[in-house]
Design a protein around this motif. Sequence first.
Motif, PDB file in Angstrom:
ATOM      1  N   ALA A   1       1.620  24.529 -83.212  1.00  0.00           N
ATOM      2  CA  ALA A   1       1.584  24.816 -81.777  1.00  0.00           C
ATOM      3  C   ALA A   1       3.003  24.978 -81.243  1.00  0.00           C
ATOM      4  O   ALA A   1       3.888  24.185 -81.565  1.00  0.00           O
ATOM      5  CB  ALA A   1       0.879  23.690 -81.022  1.00  0.00           C
ATOM      6  N   GLU A   2       3.201  26.000 -80.424  1.00  0.00           N
ATOM      7  CA  GLU A   2       4.505  26.218 -79.817  1.00  0.00           C
ATOM      8  C   GLU A   2       4.639  25.480 -78.483  1.00  0.00           C
ATOM      9  O   GLU A   2       5.743  25.307 -77.978  1.00  0.00           O
ATOM     10  CB  GLU A   2       4.745  27.714 -79.611  1.00  0.00           C
ATOM     11  CG  GLU A   2       4.817  28.483 -80.938  1.00  0.00           C
ATOM     12  CD  GLU A   2       5.112  29.956 -80.751  1.00  0.00           C
ATOM     13  OE1 GLU A   2       5.353  30.376 -79.599  1.00  0.00           O
ATOM     14  OE2 GLU A   2       5.105  30.701 -81.755  1.00  0.00           O
ATOM     15  N   ARG A   3       3.509  25.069 -77.914  1.00  0.00           N
ATOM     16  CA  ARG A   3       3.544  24.317 -76.663  1.00  0.00           C
ATOM     17  C   ARG A   3       2.580  23.132 -76.749  1.00  0.00           C
ATOM     18  O   ARG A   3       1.568  23.181 -77.446  1.00  0.00           O
ATOM     19  CB  ARG A   3       3.136  25.189 -75.477  1.00  0.00           C
ATOM     20  CG  ARG A   3       4.043  26.369 -75.214  1.00  0.00           C
ATOM     21  CD  ARG A   3       3.748  26.932 -73.845  1.00  0.00           C
ATOM     22  NE  ARG A   3       4.212  28.302 -73.716  1.00  0.00           N
ATOM     23  CZ  ARG A   3       4.205  28.982 -72.585  1.00  0.00           C
ATOM     24  NH1 ARG A   3       3.731  28.420 -71.494  1.00  0.00           N
ATOM     25  NH2 ARG A   3       4.644  30.215 -72.524  1.00  0.00           N
ATOM     26  N   GLY A   4       2.913  22.106 -75.982  1.00  0.00           N
ATOM     27  CA  GLY A   4       2.031  20.946 -75.939  1.00  0.00           C
ATOM     28  C   GLY A   4       2.428  20.012 -74.826  1.00  0.00           C
ATOM     29  O   GLY A   4       3.520  20.111 -74.256  1.00  0.00           O
ATOM     30  N   SER A   5       1.534  19.092 -74.511  1.00  0.00           N
ATOM     31  CA  SER A   5       1.813  18.078 -73.490  1.00  0.00           C
ATOM     32  C   SER A   5       1.107  16.785 -73.864  1.00  0.00           C
ATOM     33  O   SER A   5       0.080  16.795 -74.549  1.00  0.00           O
ATOM     34  CB  SER A   5       1.363  18.550 -72.102  1.00  0.00           C
ATOM     35  OG  SER A   5      -0.039  18.805 -72.080  1.00  0.00           O
ATOM     36  N   LEU A   6       1.687  15.682 -73.430  1.00  0.00           N
ATOM     37  CA  LEU A   6       1.141  14.357 -73.708  1.00  0.00           C
ATOM     38  C   LEU A   6       1.042  13.595 -72.395  1.00  0.00           C
ATOM     39  O   LEU A   6       2.031  13.442 -71.674  1.00  0.00           O
ATOM     40  CB  LEU A   6       2.040  13.607 -74.687  1.00  0.00           C
ATOM     41  CG  LEU A   6       1.649  12.165 -75.013  1.00  0.00           C
ATOM     42  CD1 LEU A   6       0.306  12.115 -75.734  1.00  0.00           C
ATOM     43  CD2 LEU A   6       2.729  11.507 -75.867  1.00  0.00           C
ATOM     44  N   LEU A   7      -0.168  13.136 -72.070  1.00  0.00           N
ATOM     45  CA  LEU A   7      -0.408  12.369 -70.848  1.00  0.00           C
ATOM     46  C   LEU A   7      -1.007  11.021 -71.223  1.00  0.00           C
ATOM     47  O   LEU A   7      -1.881  10.946 -72.094  1.00  0.00           O
ATOM     48  CB  LEU A   7      -1.365  13.105 -69.906  1.00  0.00           C
ATOM     49  CG  LEU A   7      -0.935  14.487 -69.402  1.00  0.00           C
ATOM     50  CD1 LEU A   7      -1.456  15.579 -70.349  1.00  0.00           C
ATOM     51  CD2 LEU A   7      -1.479  14.728 -67.997  1.00  0.00           C
ATOM     52  N   LEU A   8      -0.530   9.955 -70.602  1.00  0.00           N
ATOM     53  CA  LEU A   8      -1.045   8.618 -70.864  1.00  0.00           C
ATOM     54  C   LEU A   8      -1.846   8.113 -69.671  1.00  0.00           C
ATOM     55  O   LEU A   8      -1.555   8.450 -68.519  1.00  0.00           O
ATOM     56  CB  LEU A   8       0.091   7.649 -71.175  1.00  0.00           C
ATOM     57  CG  LEU A   8       0.861   7.894 -72.470  1.00  0.00           C
ATOM     58  CD1 LEU A   8       1.768   6.715 -72.764  1.00  0.00           C
ATOM     59  CD2 LEU A   8      -0.073   8.142 -73.651  1.00  0.00           C
ATOM     60  N   PHE A   9      -2.834   7.282 -69.961  1.00  0.00           N
ATOM     61  CA  PHE A   9      -3.750   6.778 -68.938  1.00  0.00           C
ATOM     62  C   PHE A   9      -3.254   5.453 -68.380  1.00  0.00           C
ATOM     63  O   PHE A   9      -2.931   4.523 -69.131  1.00  0.00           O
ATOM     64  CB  PHE A   9      -5.144   6.609 -69.532  1.00  0.00           C
ATOM     65  CG  PHE A   9      -6.173   6.145 -68.549  1.00  0.00           C
ATOM     66  CD1 PHE A   9      -6.480   6.913 -67.432  1.00  0.00           C
ATOM     67  CD2 PHE A   9      -6.831   4.941 -68.736  1.00  0.00           C
ATOM     68  CE1 PHE A   9      -7.432   6.491 -66.527  1.00  0.00           C
ATOM     69  CE2 PHE A   9      -7.789   4.518 -67.837  1.00  0.00           C
ATOM     70  CZ  PHE A   9      -8.088   5.293 -66.721  1.00  0.00           C
ATOM     71  N   ASP A  10      -3.184   5.381 -67.065  1.00  0.00           N
ATOM     72  CA  ASP A  10      -2.816   4.152 -66.360  1.00  0.00           C
ATOM     73  C   ASP A  10      -4.099   3.540 -65.806  1.00  0.00           C
ATOM     74  O   ASP A  10      -4.707   4.062 -64.874  1.00  0.00           O
ATOM     75  CB  ASP A  10      -1.841   4.487 -65.225  1.00  0.00           C
ATOM     76  CG  ASP A  10      -1.338   3.238 -64.513  1.00  0.00           C
ATOM     77  OD1 ASP A  10      -2.003   2.184 -64.607  1.00  0.00           O
ATOM     78  OD2 ASP A  10      -0.279   3.319 -63.866  1.00  0.00           O
ATOM     79  N   GLU A  11      -4.510   2.409 -66.406  1.00  0.00           N
ATOM     80  CA  GLU A  11      -5.779   1.795 -66.010  1.00  0.00           C
ATOM     81  C   GLU A  11      -5.744   1.299 -64.566  1.00  0.00           C
ATOM     82  O   GLU A  11      -6.766   1.311 -63.873  1.00  0.00           O
ATOM     83  CB  GLU A  11      -6.107   0.638 -66.958  1.00  0.00           C
ATOM     84  CG  GLU A  11      -6.412   1.089 -68.384  1.00  0.00           C
ATOM     85  CD  GLU A  11      -6.771  -0.086 -69.277  1.00  0.00           C
ATOM     86  OE1 GLU A  11      -6.675  -1.235 -68.806  1.00  0.00           O
ATOM     87  OE2 GLU A  11      -7.154   0.152 -70.437  1.00  0.00           O
ATOM     88  N   ASP A  12      -4.575   0.856 -64.108  1.00  0.00           N
ATOM     89  CA  ASP A  12      -4.487   0.302 -62.753  1.00  0.00           C
ATOM     90  C   ASP A  12      -4.754   1.370 -61.698  1.00  0.00           C
ATOM     91  O   ASP A  12      -5.464   1.132 -60.708  1.00  0.00           O
ATOM     92  CB  ASP A  12      -3.108  -0.325 -62.533  1.00  0.00           C
ATOM     93  CG  ASP A  12      -2.888  -1.542 -63.426  1.00  0.00           C
ATOM     94  OD1 ASP A  12      -3.892  -2.188 -63.788  1.00  0.00           O
ATOM     95  OD2 ASP A  12      -1.731  -1.831 -63.765  1.00  0.00           O
ATOM     96  N   SER A  13      -4.165   2.582 -61.896  1.00  0.00           N
ATOM     97  CA  SER A  13      -4.340   3.652 -60.908  1.00  0.00           C
ATOM     98  C   SER A  13      -5.472   4.599 -61.260  1.00  0.00           C
ATOM     99  O   SER A  13      -5.808   5.489 -60.480  1.00  0.00           O
ATOM    100  CB  SER A  13      -3.041   4.448 -60.774  1.00  0.00           C
ATOM    101  OG  SER A  13      -2.738   5.118 -61.988  1.00  0.00           O
ATOM    102  N   ASN A  14      -6.051   4.426 -62.465  1.00  0.00           N
ATOM    103  CA  ASN A  14      -7.123   5.314 -62.942  1.00  0.00           C
ATOM    104  C   ASN A  14      -6.649   6.770 -62.999  1.00  0.00           C
ATOM    105  O   ASN A  14      -7.395   7.703 -62.705  1.00  0.00           O
ATOM    106  CB  ASN A  14      -8.361   5.211 -62.052  1.00  0.00           C
ATOM    107  CG  ASN A  14      -9.636   5.601 -62.783  1.00  0.00           C
ATOM    108  OD1 ASN A  14      -9.794   5.290 -63.967  1.00  0.00           O
ATOM    109  ND2 ASN A  14     -10.528   6.301 -62.111  1.00  0.00           N
ATOM    110  N   GLU A  15      -5.371   6.953 -63.433  1.00  0.00           N
ATOM    111  CA  GLU A  15      -4.768   8.277 -63.483  1.00  0.00           C
ATOM    112  C   GLU A  15      -4.110   8.537 -64.834  1.00  0.00           C
ATOM    113  O   GLU A  15      -3.718   7.613 -65.548  1.00  0.00           O
ATOM    114  CB  GLU A  15      -3.706   8.421 -62.388  1.00  0.00           C
ATOM    115  CG  GLU A  15      -4.257   8.448 -60.978  1.00  0.00           C
ATOM    116  CD  GLU A  15      -3.143   8.562 -59.957  1.00  0.00           C
ATOM    117  OE1 GLU A  15      -3.374   9.173 -58.892  1.00  0.00           O
ATOM    118  OE2 GLU A  15      -2.028   8.038 -60.223  1.00  0.00           O
ATOM    119  N   LEU A  16      -3.986   9.839 -65.132  1.00  0.00           N
ATOM    120  CA  LEU A  16      -3.202  10.289 -66.284  1.00  0.00           C
ATOM    121  C   LEU A  16      -1.815  10.672 -65.791  1.00  0.00           C
ATOM    122  O   LEU A  16      -1.678  11.409 -64.807  1.00  0.00           O
ATOM    123  CB  LEU A  16      -3.857  11.505 -66.950  1.00  0.00           C
ATOM    124  CG  LEU A  16      -5.017  11.234 -67.900  1.00  0.00           C
ATOM    125  CD1 LEU A  16      -5.774  12.530 -68.167  1.00  0.00           C
ATOM    126  CD2 LEU A  16      -4.520  10.638 -69.207  1.00  0.00           C
TER     127      LEU A  16
END
Length: 729
Positions: free
Chosen positions: A411-426
């Motif tokens: 892959a030439e592009r990619g992204s990584l997002l982590l989950f924050d349980e406190d805010s219920n957000e990535l």
Amino acid sequence: MLDKSSVPERETTSAQPREHEQQQCPPGWGEAQDLLAAAAGLSILLVEGRQPPSLQVSNNNSICRAFQSSPARRPLCDPYCGVAYERAMSAGEATHYRCHAGLHCFAMPVELSVEGRKLAVIGGRAFLTTADYRALAERLRTGDLQDMLSSELFKNVIFAARQDLDDLAKRTAIAARDYQCTAPAPPQLKTETTETASTVAPPAEEEEEARGEQFVEASAVAHVQTGGTFQEACAEALRALSEHHGLTSLALLVRENQALLSAYATGLFKGERIRVELGAKDALVSLASRGASSIVLTDTASGFKPVRTTARQERLDPRKTVELFPLVIDEEVKGALLVRGVSLDEAQRRAIAEFCRDMALPLEVLRLRSELEERARFADQMLRFTELVNASNPSESYLSILRHSAELLHAERGSLLLFDEDSNELAMKAALGFASSVPEDLRLRLGDGISGAVLEKGQPLVVSDLEQSGHTPAPVERRYKTKSFISYPIMIGGRKVGVINVTDKAGGGSYDELDLGLLETFAPQMALALDRAGWHGKAEQFQLMSITDPLTGLLNRRYLEERLTEELKRSARQGYAMSFMMIDIDDFKLYNDRNGHPAGDLALEMTSQCLKSALRAADVASRYGGEEFSILLPQTTLDEACAIADRIRRRVQRTRFPHGKTQPLGAVTISIGVSTFAPSIDTPAAIIGAADRALYSAKSLGKNQVFAHQDTVEPETARSDASKDAEQT
């Protein structure tokens, strides 16, 4: 008469040196056997008793060679080839059988003018169906044969029909009878008994068909046996077909789920994104079931549509139509050949249909082989990935994980997002290869967008074409090169960790289920690395305790117990095995008192290094406290855990500790207790307690032992083979 020039040259190997063959193999038979194997395209072995060794091996299947050259795997073969030899000698006739690898063979006694010797021929060693080949492939990918996976395994994979084995058995019997009459001179194989070796020139009307068969052999089958790649075979096949029939616009399609996708194309097809849907009531499926040669499709705005059968007789514009020839194996459509820009006559149509029939199996074999070779390459890269991620600074892990994941998936592009349980957000943690900047503070609510939806459902998403998928188009300013991507949820047990996205596959290709399978293979290591990085981030942010032990570098007890809880839930939910070890350094207090605390600390460090070097990437080793260590082994049975435990025990015993010889057993040693997940052992306290009791039993039995906890077995019989072996050490 059949001479060497009349058959294709084939590999001849032997389990013994050539000089040994010449002494043991009856004079002249070796050459005759080589010719028989080459003419049939099958393996032949001359054996005297169970093999290996064999007196003569001709055109051996590379899969068999791999098994026979591995002392650990060789015993798998003997219950088949060995027993077949004995049955054939007892019955006095050919015995057909299918071995553990799915290969079909026959064993047949032969008399070669050698009194007192019980000789037999084992012939075939061929797959009769791709289903057998796929079953072996699965064992190599994820089953009990993963350690054998290598490119050498596929150098000479043989496919055949049952009739081919029967014919070879008959020809071998005739050759052996001829040998009886002519020994010790090499036997002459008669033309009338070897149908495929006839040197009589074909009649004029059959000349074109004979040339077509030779062409297929050169363009497809040869690539399977000489190790050509799938792409090389496709290119060579279309090149030869183009030259043979004067065709300029050809496309070779391969099956992906319920669609046919372009694998290689020339002329007017080049650069097109070709997709032919393959529904249950599709004309192509009906065509294959009837055994018809081809169908004519018209190129419309909504895709290729079948033309009425009667329209075949009409004059169709070749620029607006294509003719499709299916590639069928066992009445299942595996691919197709498209021809464009020319009106075919019936002679050409028959020749191309014959070509497709002969091409189907070799191409399917190459696809499977390429897939497994990619798995082998991936396994090596994954090891490097794991080592690098585990060694990297936690603050740099996010970009490192993303970069290496993208490399593995081209892959030439990619992204990584982590989950924050406190805010219920990535939250965005890393991005790679974007033409325009991605906001570092980008956050997505769980369920929002593709990444949010993927993590909420816990199911990966593979999209080959975004425009046809129904999802919202990507922002124009991102300037993606392709319309294909994978969005993958990262989980530990049932806990949400984050999402990784990859797109813009190198070469402009589309992501498919194979790419998803590769991603799933290293997802546990990626999740562990992210979890470690997350814990380090929390420790820095809230000044919490580090999850690693500062002396040994192993994970600490706090982290282990949380992981143990998650793995137990995962095992209960998905039916996985899971095992656990408690490890204690024998007589450590004596070692510490005699040699001082610095020496004791060094012994702890050296022991931890022994643990690290003996474990797999997914295993979790920790310092439990004092001189005690523990190891969590996900998806590991009790027997497998005992084998790993004994490997660790041996490694510690062989390690030269500075004052090891002063210990009561003459070396620094460890005792290990092993427990496993079971209906009655399904909580962290229960599995730790069971392993602790097993450790106590190992100590009671004299130390330097491995003891497995089993509720329903008496203590003496519950001891593993590893512990019994330890007594002899």
